[in-house]
Structures are given as structure tokens and as C-alpha cells.
Design a protein around this motif. Structure first.
Motif, PDB file in Angstrom:
ATOM      1  N   UNK A  33      -3.058  -8.538  15.704  1.00 67.27           N
ATOM      2  CA  UNK A  33      -3.397  -9.275  14.489  1.00 67.27           C
ATOM      3  C   UNK A  33      -3.811  -8.240  13.454  1.00 67.27           C
ATOM      4  N   UNK A  34      -2.852  -7.844  12.634  1.00 67.03           N
ATOM      5  CA  UNK A  34      -2.986  -6.628  11.829  1.00 67.03           C
ATOM      6  C   UNK A  34      -4.060  -6.673  10.748  1.00 67.03           C
ATOM      7  N   UNK A  35      -4.267  -7.832  10.120  1.00 64.27           N
ATOM      8  CA  UNK A  35      -5.197  -7.850   8.978  1.00 64.27           C
ATOM      9  C   UNK A  35      -6.648  -7.919   9.432  1.00 64.27           C
ATOM     10  N   UNK A  36      -6.871  -8.021  10.726  1.00 71.72           N
ATOM     11  CA  UNK A  36      -8.192  -8.178  11.348  1.00 71.72           C
ATOM     12  C   UNK A  36      -8.714  -9.588  11.117  1.00 71.72           C
ATOM     13  N   UNK A  37      -9.637 -10.008  11.946  1.00 73.51           N
ATOM     14  CA  UNK A  37     -10.181 -11.367  11.867  1.00 73.51           C
ATOM     15  C   UNK A  37     -10.896 -11.574  10.539  1.00 73.51           C
ATOM     16  N   UNK A  38     -11.627 -10.560  10.101  1.00 67.41           N
ATOM     17  CA  UNK A  38     -12.335 -10.661   8.824  1.00 67.41           C
ATOM     18  C   UNK A  38     -11.388 -10.706   7.636  1.00 67.41           C
ATOM     19  N   UNK A  39     -10.204 -10.106   7.782  1.00 66.38           N
ATOM     20  CA  UNK A  39      -9.254 -10.041   6.677  1.00 66.38           C
ATOM     21  C   UNK A  39      -8.638 -11.372   6.315  1.00 66.38           C
ATOM     22  N   UNK A  40      -8.767 -12.357   7.211  1.00 63.15           N
ATOM     23  CA  UNK A  40      -8.180 -13.683   6.958  1.00 63.15           C
ATOM     24  C   UNK A  40      -8.710 -14.278   5.658  1.00 63.15           C
ATOM     25  N   UNK A  41     -10.002 -14.058   5.390  1.00 64.02           N
ATOM     26  CA  UNK A  41     -10.620 -14.652   4.205  1.00 64.02           C
ATOM     27  C   UNK A  41     -10.069 -14.082   2.905  1.00 64.02           C
ATOM     28  N   UNK A  42      -9.391 -12.932   2.956  1.00 63.54           N
ATOM     29  CA  UNK A  42      -8.810 -12.340   1.754  1.00 63.54           C
ATOM     30  C   UNK A  42      -7.422 -12.892   1.438  1.00 63.54           C
ATOM     31  N   UNK A  43      -6.852 -13.630   2.398  1.00 64.25           N
ATOM     32  CA  UNK A  43      -5.481 -14.103   2.232  1.00 64.25           C
ATOM     33  C   UNK A  43      -5.393 -15.223   1.199  1.00 64.25           C
ATOM     34  N   UNK A  44      -4.258 -15.272   0.464  1.00 67.83           N
ATOM     35  CA  UNK A  44      -4.048 -16.345  -0.507  1.00 67.83           C
ATOM     36  C   UNK A  44      -2.911 -17.283  -0.101  1.00 67.83           C
ATOM     37  N   UNK A  45      -2.319 -17.044   1.071  1.00 69.38           N
ATOM     38  CA  UNK A  45      -1.294 -17.934   1.615  1.00 69.38           C
ATOM     39  C   UNK A  45      -1.220 -17.714   3.115  1.00 69.38           C
TER      40      UNK A  45
END
Length: 676
Positions: free
Chosen positions: A355-367
């Protein structure tokens, strides 16, 4: 930055903080019951009252925004009197049953009444009684103790995303309850027990089991899914009594799933504590020496190419590496794999299976686009992060299947591989959304990687995202959800036997081409046994042990130190909290002793040497270079998310009575629509 004074101490804080947070930053503790860092502000317990200059009365510090030039006092006679008055009100109806309350010893009300309360009460009226509520097999209620802090309501609504808890009545008649008096339908429901500052909500399976000061506490890692939640295991002697969350802001914040919390009673049920040999269709107890002797004789009579092995879903990395070396150097067989099903995996590059963006990175996603995955059941904490992304950014979420309630709204699009083909060829509206999004997130589950088009879906999507610059050094839009704790670690250690992207070992097992089969904690293999001699090394008498000819008792994840790599590629160490029962041994020790008997030489002198060699292998062999584009074949087929038996997903949860109760209740609701 704002400047204010707390008890004559100058403090500088960021804008947007409350007075309570400013006081904490200045080093002054403020008592509270309703306030919690992860929940919205309620301001209804009034325990956090402080004195503010020019204010005629004390203020609730949790609800008051800090402003420049404020002068706050937290220890004046006025504040002390106010806190004593609040505590007197809170205890007016509270039953004085600390000796029989499971919260005793770790109760906020108990601690704060000792420090801030008084030794008498002016109330002479009878205490009110509130009937206990039914909240399912996990949560025990005694609502007379409730002080109406509403933490549980806010957690259920805001974090878990299930609007099942609320307050009915007003004033003295106010009660916290599930609206229809039924069990909470959330995989995070057990967290309300940790949040409750009194003994109103306690753990039903843990009731009257132990006091907190009797327990040995071990900080470790969860293995019930691939998230790698940080947990604390509390043991009494050999037995694991309970599991609690440990704060890790990068992974699970301070929450854990119900399966993580309550599966621990499965660690004492159906345990294998001595070696067994099958004679005339029945298992008989034996000694390690006889069991080893039988295995060694069988291996010496068999060609290496006729020996295979499969590793399991809860196997730690030390054992995985030891097994790999055992097959490579001792048996000299290549027939070792970690997959119990035909999943496509391109391990040319580590980014292809994490899961490349990391678990914390999910909140930065816009789609967010979900393909062949139900994150609510496959990775509950990760699903919580997707919900937070929706709440925080109103992130658009799409799914190629109807997944039911995910606790956040999402748009369902056609669940066929044709849809993915159209997205890749820019013939679908979603193509432009992905192209125009700054940080799109495509999440692939294991279900889509096992269909005939699994290779096409992965490789073509990867190629599409690379060409559109959605896979770069700052952001990688293609992310994989692994189902098991050992998946990423086994791929890192290259425990894969593939040819043309096919699982050769598993195909040959299904075709009954092997004479000896090792199952290292592998309980998910489905095949029709013929004349194979099966050796099972594991901790529970589950599916793998049933088909075995020799059973060697191993250790569970709480009974040995071990490294695990979670779905985002983060290596974490699980620490030993108890010890293996009976004659059980750690898994790597069993492999080491077998190697010694076969070659008169142990693979490793000790565990330290094993760990050093393992990390050296990882350092030199994990591939992070871009892999070549692999051509793939398209098949027009439906993408269906594999049904996950959430409460029975691994050997520990299948042995847990608590998980069985949860599963039975869920099935009743699905069949009848009620719990009756």
C-alpha cells in the motif's frame, strides 16, 4: 502564533487550539471526562473548569478557543471549589460499587474523585436506577454508572460511522442507549469500552477476569489482518486475558478492530501442545524424537522435487526466512510458496504489492477507487482512514462492486473488467476524474488479483497511471490491500514459486504431484488429499492439522518474538507476551532442529544470527527499481469481491468463542433481520 499566560507561565501556541490544549502545552493537567482529542467537543461534563481573567465565572476550557493575551488560572480556590461541586454532582447518582466494577484500578472517575473530589455529599435523595442496555456479546453495560459524557455516542457517529448510539430523555431521565436496543453493528465497537471514563461500558468477555495490577503488560503488534495495529497484550500467568490498543498515529491512531481485541480467547482453545502421529486414521500422542525420526526417514526416501511447502497467514518473518533456507539448502527443493490461492503477483518491484501511499496518506487523497476489495472487512482500520478522508475532504469514492455499508457514501459503477478496460482506454468518465485528480488512490484487493484478468487489471492500470504521471516519487496511486499479516513479508523474502505468473507449487499440489507436503501454519489450503505425507507445524488443531500425518506443535504470535511487515511495507516487531503451552516450540526452532537431523548441521546457532541474516537478505534483495512493462491478456469477466468470513478469518479467531458468538449473531441478523 498566540501568546497567553497560564498560572503566570507564558505559553505560545498555534491558532485554533482550545484553552485546555494551551494549559496542557504549558504543563498543567486539566481534569476532564467528556473531552477527547479524537472526538468533537461536547463541553457537558464541566470538569475542566478554569478561571479566566475578566470572566465573572469559571469557563469550560475544552470548549473555549484560546485567544491572544488570555490570562488563565487553573489552581485558584474558585477553580478548586467548582471542581469539587462538579464531582459532587457526578457522584450524586453513581453507585459506589468500585470493588465489583471491572473498571476499578483504571477508572477516570475513581482517580479524579480521589484527587479533586471531597469526602462527603450534601445529597440525601435515593440514587436513580437506569436499566442496563443490550449492546451485543462484546459490551457489558451498567448504565446506572453512566455520567453522560457522550464519548461513546460521538465515537459511534464520527469515527465508526454507525449512528446506533444516542441519548433519550431529558434531565434526570436522560439515558444513553442503542436506539433499537440491539448489538452495535460495527467492527470497531469495542473502542467505546476504552473511551468510557467510568464503568458503564465494560468488556463482556473480560468480566471479573482480573484486576489491572495483576496483569503483565506487553507492547506488541496485531496479526489479525495486514494493517499491523499496535496493541498491548495483558497476560495473567500463561493466559492472555485481554488486548488493548496502543497509540500509533501513523497506523491505527488509538483504535483497534473487534477481531483484534476479542480473538485472544482463541489462543487457549484447540491448542496443540504435544507432537502427534496419525496411525490407522487416528492421531496418537508421541515424542519429538519419534516425530522427527519419522519425518527425516520420509524425506530421505523422497526426491527433493517431490517435496513442497506452504507458509501460513500468521507466520512471522524469522520463520519464513528459516523455512526458505530449509528448503533451499537442506532439502534443496524449489517448491515453496506463501499463497494458498492463485493470486497474481509481480514481485519485480516492491511497489507492486504494498500500500504505497501509507495508511496516513489516505487522508491526502482527492479521489478513491475501490477495485475488488471490501476494506471494511479486509482492513478495518484502513477503512476508518478512508472514512476520515471523506469527512475531512469530501473525497469522491467509487467502487466497482456494491459492497453494502462501508460507513461512508460511495458511487457504484459496473463491476466488470470491461469497465477497467474502458478506464484505461479513456472511454469512461472515471478516466478524466483520475487524470484531473491531484492525488488519486486506486485500491486493488486480493479478489481482483485471483481472476483470470488479474494480471491485465494490475499491469494495464499500472501502465495507465504511470503514463498519466500518477505514479511518481511523491505519490503512487496504485495500492494493494493484503489480507494477511505475513503476505508482504513473504513477498519481500521471495517465498514465491511462479512461472508465467502462475503458482507452480499450488498447481502441482492440486494435481497431487507431491509425496511430502509441509504446512507451516497453513490452514487455508483447499485440495483433495491423495497419498501425500503431510507435516503440519502450527499452534492450533485447525484445518491444516486435520489433514496432517504428523503434527508438530508451534507457538502462537503472542508466544514468540517475531517481525511482521504490514501492508504498507513497514517492518514491526511483535514481542513475546506469554509462552507456548506444553511441549510446543517456536516455529523457527522446529525448522532448525529438523535441518540438524537431516544434515547434522543447524541452520542457525541462535535467533540473533537468524535475524541478522534475514535483515541482510532483505537489504540486498528487496527490489525497488521500476520493472519492465509486462504484456497481459484481457478477459471479459465480472469482478466480485470475495466473501470474507470476518469473524473466522484465521486460526486464532476460528478458535475464539467470542468470535463465534459475534458470527452467529451476525448470521441471525442476515437471515431474519432481527437478533431474535
Amino acid at each position: 502564533m498566540l501568546k497567553l499566560k497560564v498560572n503566570d507561565t507564558d505559553v505560545e501556541i498555534e491558532e485554533g487550539l482550545t484553552v485546555l490544549q494551551a494549559c496542557e502545552k504549558a504543563g498543567f493537567e486539566i481534569p476532564r471526562f467528556c473531552y477527547h482529542e479524537k472526538l468533537s467537543i461536547a463541553g457537558n461534563c464541566r470538569m475542566c473548569l478554569v478561571e479566566m481573567e475578566k470572566s465573572p465565572k469559571p469557563i469550560a476550557s475544552c470548549a473555549m478557543p484560546a485567544t491572544d493575551g488570555m490570562i488563565i488560572k487553573t489552581n485558584t480556590p474558585l477553580v478548586e471549589k467548582a471542581r469539587k461541586g462538579v464531582m459532587e454532582f457526578l457522584l450524586a447518582n453513581h453507585p459506589l460499587d468500585c470493588p465489583v466494577c471491572d473498571q476499578g484500578g483504571e477508572c477516570d472517575l475513581q482517580d479524579q474523585s480521589m484527587f479533586y473530589g471531597i469526602d462527603k455529599s450534601r445529597f440525601r435523595e435515593n440514587k436513580r436506577h437506569v436499566p442496563d442496555k443490550y449492546m451485543g456479546p462484546l459490551i457489558k453495560t451498567q448504565m446506572t454508572r453512566c455520567i453522560h459524557c457522550t464519548r461513546c455516542i460521538r465515537f459511534a457517529t464520527e469515527i465508526a460511522g454507525v449512528t446506533e448510539l444516542g441519548a433519550i430523555g431529558r434531565g434526570e431521565n436522560m439515558e444513553i442507549t442503542t436506539y433499537l436496543e440491539k448489538s452495535m453493528e460495527s467492527e470497531l465497537s469495542g473502542n467505546v469500552i476504552d473511551l468510557c471514563p467510568v464503568g458503564a461500558l465494560t468488556s463482556k468477555p473480560y468480566v471479573f477476569e482480573a484486576r489491572p495490577w495483576e496483569l503483565k503488560k506487553t507492547e506488541t503488534i496485531d496479526v489479525m489482518d495486514a494493517v499491523g495495529s499496535n496493541i498491548r497484550v495483558d497476560t495473567y500467568g500463561w493466559e492472555v486475558k485481554r488486548i488493548l490498543p496502543r497509540i500509533n498515529e501513523d497506523i491505527n491512531d488509538e483504535w483497534i478492530s473487534d477481531k483484534t481485541r476479542y480473538s485472544c480467547d482463541g489462543l487457549k482453545n484447540q491448542r496443540i501442545d504435544t507432537p502427534y502421529i496419525k496411525e490407522n486414521g487416528k492421531f496418537k500422542k508421541t515424542t519429538w524424537q519419534i516425530a522427527y525420526q519419522k519425518i527425516v526417514e520420509k524425506i530421505k526416501q523422497t526426491e527433493p522435487d517431490k517435496i513442497a511447502g506452504l507458509t501460513g497467514d500468521l507466520t512471522n518473518m524469522e520463520t519464513l526466512y528459516a523455512v526458505k533456507e530449509f528448503f533451499n539448502t537442506t532439502i534443496k527443493s524449489k517448491n515453496l510458496d506463501s499463497r494458498s490461492d492463485f493470486y497474481y503477483i509481480n514481485n519485480e518491484n516492491r511497489q507492486n504489492y504494498i500500500f504505497n501511499v501509507s495508511i496516513n496518506g489516505i487522508e491526502d487523497s482527492d479521489l478513491i477507487v475501490l477495485i475488488g476489495t471490501n476494506p471494511r472487512y479486509e482492513a478495518t482500520i484502513l477503512n476508518l482512514k478512508i472514512r476520515q478522508a471523506y469527512l475531512k475532504n469530501k473525497t469522491e469514492i467509487y467502487s466497482l462492486s456494491n459492497l453494502g455499508d462501508l460507513t461512508y457514501p460511495y458511487e457504484i459503477i459496473s463491476g466488470n473488467t470491461e469497465t477497467i478496460k474502458n478506464i484505461i482506454e479513456n472511454k469512461n468518465d472515471l478516466s478524466n476524474k483520475i487524470i484531473n485528480a491531484k492525488k488519486p488512490l486506486i485500491i486493488l484487493g486480493q479478489s481482483v488479483l485471483k481472476i483470470k484478468s488479474g494480471k491485465y487489471v494490475f499491469e494495464e492500470l499500472k501502465n495507465f497511471l504511470t503514463n498519466k504521471n500518477k505514479i511518481n516519487k511523491e505519490w503512487n496511486s496504485l495500492n494493494i490491500i493484503s489480507n494477511n499479516a505475513s503476505t508482504v513479508g513473504s513477498y519481500d523474502l521471495n517465498i514465491i514459486n511462479s512461472n508465467n505468473e502462475k503458482n507452480i507449487t499450488l498447481e502441482r499440489i492440486k494435481n497431487n504431484e507431491f509425496e511430502i507436503l509441509f504446512l507451516f501454519g497453513q490452514d487455508d489450503l483447499k485440495f483433495n488429499k491423495n497419498n501425500e505425507f503431510i507435516i503440519y507445524i502450527g499452534s492450533h488443531g485447525d484445518k491444516g492439522a486435520e489433514m496432517a500425518d504428523v503434527i508438530l506443535p508451534g507457538a502462537a504470535y503472542t508466544e514468540q518474538d517475531g517481525y511482521y511487515t504490514n501492508l504498507e511495507g513497514r517492518i514491526q516487531k511483535a514481542y513475546q507476551a506469554s509462552y507456548p503451552p506444553g511441549e510446543s516450540k517456536e516455529d523457527w526452532v522446529i525448522v532448525n532442529e529438523l535441518s540438524n537431523l537431516l544434515k547434522r548441521k543447524k541452520l542457525y546457532k541462535n535467533k540473533s544470527e537468524l535475524i541478522d541474516l534475514m535483515f541482510n537478505y532483505l537489504k540486498n534483495n528487496i527490489k525497488n527499481n521500476d520493472s519492465n512493462y509486462l504484456e497481459s491478456i484481457f478477459f471479459n469477466e465480472k469482478i466480485s469481491v470475495e466473501d470474507i468470513d470476518y469473524y473466522y478469518s484465521n486460526v486464532v479467531s476460528r478458535s475464539s468463542r467470542t468470535m463465534s458468538e459475534c458470527r452467529n449473531q451476525k448470521m441471525k441478523i442476515q437471515v431474519t433481520g432481527t437478533e431474535g
